[in-house]
Enzyme design. Structure first.
Site, PDB file in Angstrom:
ATOM      1  N   THR A  87       0.860  -1.170   0.000  1.00  0.00           N
ATOM      2  CA  THR A  87       0.000   0.000   0.000  1.00  0.00           C
ATOM      3  C   THR A  87       0.899   1.224   0.000  1.00  0.00           C
ATOM      4  O   THR A  87       1.918   1.264   0.692  1.00  0.00           O
ATOM      5  CB  THR A  87      -0.914   0.034   1.238  1.00  0.00           C
ATOM      6  OG1 THR A  87      -0.107   0.006   2.418  1.00  0.00           O
ATOM      7  CG2 THR A  87      -1.863  -1.157   1.243  1.00  0.00           C
ATOM      8  N   LYS A  89       1.189   5.794  -0.870  1.00  0.00           N
ATOM      9  CA  LYS A  89       0.508   7.071  -0.721  1.00  0.00           C
ATOM     10  C   LYS A  89      -0.291   7.452  -1.957  1.00  0.00           C
ATOM     11  O   LYS A  89      -1.226   8.240  -1.883  1.00  0.00           O
ATOM     12  CB  LYS A  89       1.533   8.164  -0.404  1.00  0.00           C
ATOM     13  CG  LYS A  89       2.229   7.969   0.938  1.00  0.00           C
ATOM     14  CD  LYS A  89       3.255   9.052   1.183  1.00  0.00           C
ATOM     15  CE  LYS A  89       3.933   8.860   2.531  1.00  0.00           C
ATOM     16  NZ  LYS A  89       4.969   9.891   2.798  1.00  0.00           N
ATOM     17  N   GLU A  90       0.077   6.907  -3.098  1.00  0.00           N
ATOM     18  CA  GLU A  90      -0.604   7.275  -4.337  1.00  0.00           C
ATOM     19  C   GLU A  90      -1.135   6.087  -5.121  1.00  0.00           C
ATOM     20  O   GLU A  90      -1.916   6.249  -6.048  1.00  0.00           O
ATOM     21  CB  GLU A  90       0.338   8.075  -5.224  1.00  0.00           C
ATOM     22  CG  GLU A  90       1.634   7.343  -5.509  1.00  0.00           C
ATOM     23  CD  GLU A  90       2.636   8.226  -6.201  1.00  0.00           C
ATOM     24  OE1 GLU A  90       3.682   7.691  -6.601  1.00  0.00           O
ATOM     25  OE2 GLU A  90       2.378   9.420  -6.354  1.00  0.00           O
ATOM     26  N   ALA A  91      -0.706   4.877  -4.757  1.00  0.00           N
ATOM     27  CA  ALA A  91      -1.166   3.672  -5.457  1.00  0.00           C
ATOM     28  C   ALA A  91      -1.005   2.466  -4.558  1.00  0.00           C
ATOM     29  O   ALA A  91      -0.187   2.468  -3.632  1.00  0.00           O
ATOM     30  CB  ALA A  91      -0.375   3.477  -6.757  1.00  0.00           C
ATOM     31  N   VAL A  93      -0.571  -1.894  -4.688  1.00  0.00           N
ATOM     32  CA  VAL A  93      -0.162  -2.986  -5.572  1.00  0.00           C
ATOM     33  C   VAL A  93      -0.738  -4.290  -5.048  1.00  0.00           C
ATOM     34  O   VAL A  93      -0.569  -4.627  -3.874  1.00  0.00           O
ATOM     35  CB  VAL A  93       1.379  -3.089  -5.665  1.00  0.00           C
ATOM     36  CG1 VAL A  93       1.771  -4.175  -6.662  1.00  0.00           C
ATOM     37  CG2 VAL A  93       1.990  -1.749  -6.081  1.00  0.00           C
ATOM     38  N   LYS A 116      -0.860  -2.710 -10.209  1.00  0.00           N
ATOM     39  CA  LYS A 116      -0.682  -1.417  -9.546  1.00  0.00           C
ATOM     40  C   LYS A 116      -1.857  -0.527  -9.912  1.00  0.00           C
ATOM     41  O   LYS A 116      -2.099  -0.249 -11.086  1.00  0.00           O
ATOM     42  CB  LYS A 116       0.637  -0.774  -9.988  1.00  0.00           C
ATOM     43  CG  LYS A 116       0.987   0.489  -9.224  1.00  0.00           C
ATOM     44  CD  LYS A 116       2.404   0.952  -9.550  1.00  0.00           C
ATOM     45  CE  LYS A 116       2.831   2.138  -8.705  1.00  0.00           C
ATOM     46  NZ  LYS A 116       4.236   2.534  -8.995  1.00  0.00           N
ATOM     47  N   ASP A 240      13.495   9.138  -8.956  1.00  0.00           N
ATOM     48  CA  ASP A 240      13.215   8.829  -7.549  1.00  0.00           C
ATOM     49  C   ASP A 240      13.932   7.546  -7.156  1.00  0.00           C
ATOM     50  O   ASP A 240      13.419   6.744  -6.383  1.00  0.00           O
ATOM     51  CB  ASP A 240      11.699   8.689  -7.337  1.00  0.00           C
ATOM     52  CG  ASP A 240      11.304   8.705  -5.863  1.00  0.00           C
ATOM     53  OD1 ASP A 240      12.047   9.306  -5.054  1.00  0.00           O
ATOM     54  OD2 ASP A 240      10.269   8.118  -5.527  1.00  0.00           O
ATOM     55  N   ASN A 245      13.394   1.555  -4.226  1.00  0.00           N
ATOM     56  CA  ASN A 245      12.793   1.402  -5.544  1.00  0.00           C
ATOM     57  C   ASN A 245      13.598   0.456  -6.430  1.00  0.00           C
ATOM     58  O   ASN A 245      13.537   0.529  -7.655  1.00  0.00           O
ATOM     59  CB  ASN A 245      12.662   2.768  -6.231  1.00  0.00           C
ATOM     60  CG  ASN A 245      11.556   3.604  -5.624  1.00  0.00           C
ATOM     61  OD1 ASN A 245      10.613   3.054  -5.044  1.00  0.00           O
ATOM     62  ND2 ASN A 245      11.657   4.906  -5.731  1.00  0.00           N
ATOM     63  N   ASP A 257       8.835   1.351  -9.717  1.00  0.00           N
ATOM     64  CA  ASP A 257       8.267   2.677  -9.422  1.00  0.00           C
ATOM     65  C   ASP A 257       8.821   3.741 -10.359  1.00  0.00           C
ATOM     66  O   ASP A 257       9.651   4.575  -9.983  1.00  0.00           O
ATOM     67  CB  ASP A 257       8.525   3.063  -7.964  1.00  0.00           C
ATOM     68  CG  ASP A 257       7.726   2.198  -6.997  1.00  0.00           C
ATOM     69  OD1 ASP A 257       6.732   1.598  -7.442  1.00  0.00           O
ATOM     70  OD2 ASP A 257       8.099   2.124  -5.813  1.00  0.00           O
TER      71      ASP A 257
END
Length: 306
Positions: A87, A89-91, A93, A116, A240, A245, A257
């Protein structure tokens, strides 16, 4: 219950079949050259299942060729949700199994996928910096206006933009040989990609979670540098990149990501993002005992760009 059928075309052997059929009045009609074989298919799906969406997505939304042999493309396949992998902040999976039962001479086939799903803006607790998206274009003016007004359609478009941005990046990088998951398909705010496992049925750990030997550390870094080089050769920076990642799958690393992938030249802050990627990774490897000079890494990547 419904039925699916397979059509076996014997047209390549039709001249000889026609001769055989017409030479004996007791034989069947020539239409017998085409054989219909019916197989029952149960249409009752469980609460965590759906029919495969492979053939429902628009053109250009299915993975690049040549496709790996494990990709399930049959229309009769069923997607079964097996649980949450991560889980964010924006998506979020999810783990998904796409499987098709044996039908006639076609064997059963299945694969595990990472699904995702990007949240719409009102359900996200984090908003990516606009610095990432400078220079990007929205698909059409209607979507641009909806996003500007923050209508429900606009919020959905914004979420879908991140999904398609990651989809485009994965396609481009997978074809360039960068170690990323194979992109299977994208549909709205949902991106399906290769599930990177740990070899024992679980998910591969993030690089930040492993403690590799000195020898394996060197193997990881060479793979990472080669991947960053291929990114730079394509004019891109991850944007990022960090040990969180990157996945460690046995002796292989995989970058994940990628919705914020940055055009190094086209984005005014492209060089800054590339330098930050170098700093993050050089720091992690150095702290683990492998001395990496972030400036040397940065300079090496720039030779790929220009």
């Amino acid at each position: 219950m419904s039925s699916e059928y397979e059509l076996f075309d014997s047209s390549s052997a039709l001249p000889s079949r026609w001769s055989d059929l017409t030479s004996d009045e007791s034989r069947s009609d020539p239409a017998d050259a085409f054989v219909l074989a019916f197989h029952s298919v149960d249409e009752e799906l469980g609460p965590d299942q759906r029919w495969s969406t492979w053939l429902e997505v628009e053109r250009g939304s299915r993975g690049p060729e040549p496709r790996p042999s494990w990709v399930v493309t049959e229309q009769a396949a069923i997607d079964t949700e097996l649980g949450v992998l991560k889980t964010g902040k924006e998506a979020d999976v999810f783990l998904l199994e796409r499987a098709v039962e044996a039908i006639g001479d076609n064997p059963a086939k299945s694969s595990l996928l990472a699904a995702k799903r990007y949240r719409t803006e009102e359900h996200r607790s984090f908003h990516r910096s606009t610095s990432y998206v400078e220079g990007r274009r929205t698909r059409n003016s209607r979507d641009s206006r909806a996003m500007a007004k923050k209508t429900s359609h606009g919020r959905s478009v914004a979420a879908g933009q991140w999904a398609y941005a990651e989809w485009d990046a994965l396609n481009r990088l997978w074809k360039a040989g960068v170690p990323v998951p194979y992109p299977v398909q994208v549909d709205g705010t949902e991106l399906l990609m290769e599930f990177i496992d740990d070899g024992e049925g679980g998910a591969a750990p993030r690089l930040a979670q492993v403690r590799p030997s000195k020898a394996l550390l060197g193997v990881y870094f060479e793979q990472l540098r080669n991947g960053m080089r291929e990114l730079a050769r394509a004019g891109l920076a991850h944007g990022d990149l960090s040990p969180y990642n990157v996945l460690a799958q046995a002796e292989r690393i995989v970058m994940i990501d990628l919705p914020q992938v940055v055009d190094i030249v086209g984005n005014p802050k492209g060089m800054d993002f590339l330098m930050r990627d170098c700093h993050n990774m050089a720091t992690w490897f150095t702290n683990r005992g492998l001395e990496i000079d972030e400036q040397e890494l940065f300079a090496d990547l720039l030779t790929m760009v220009f």
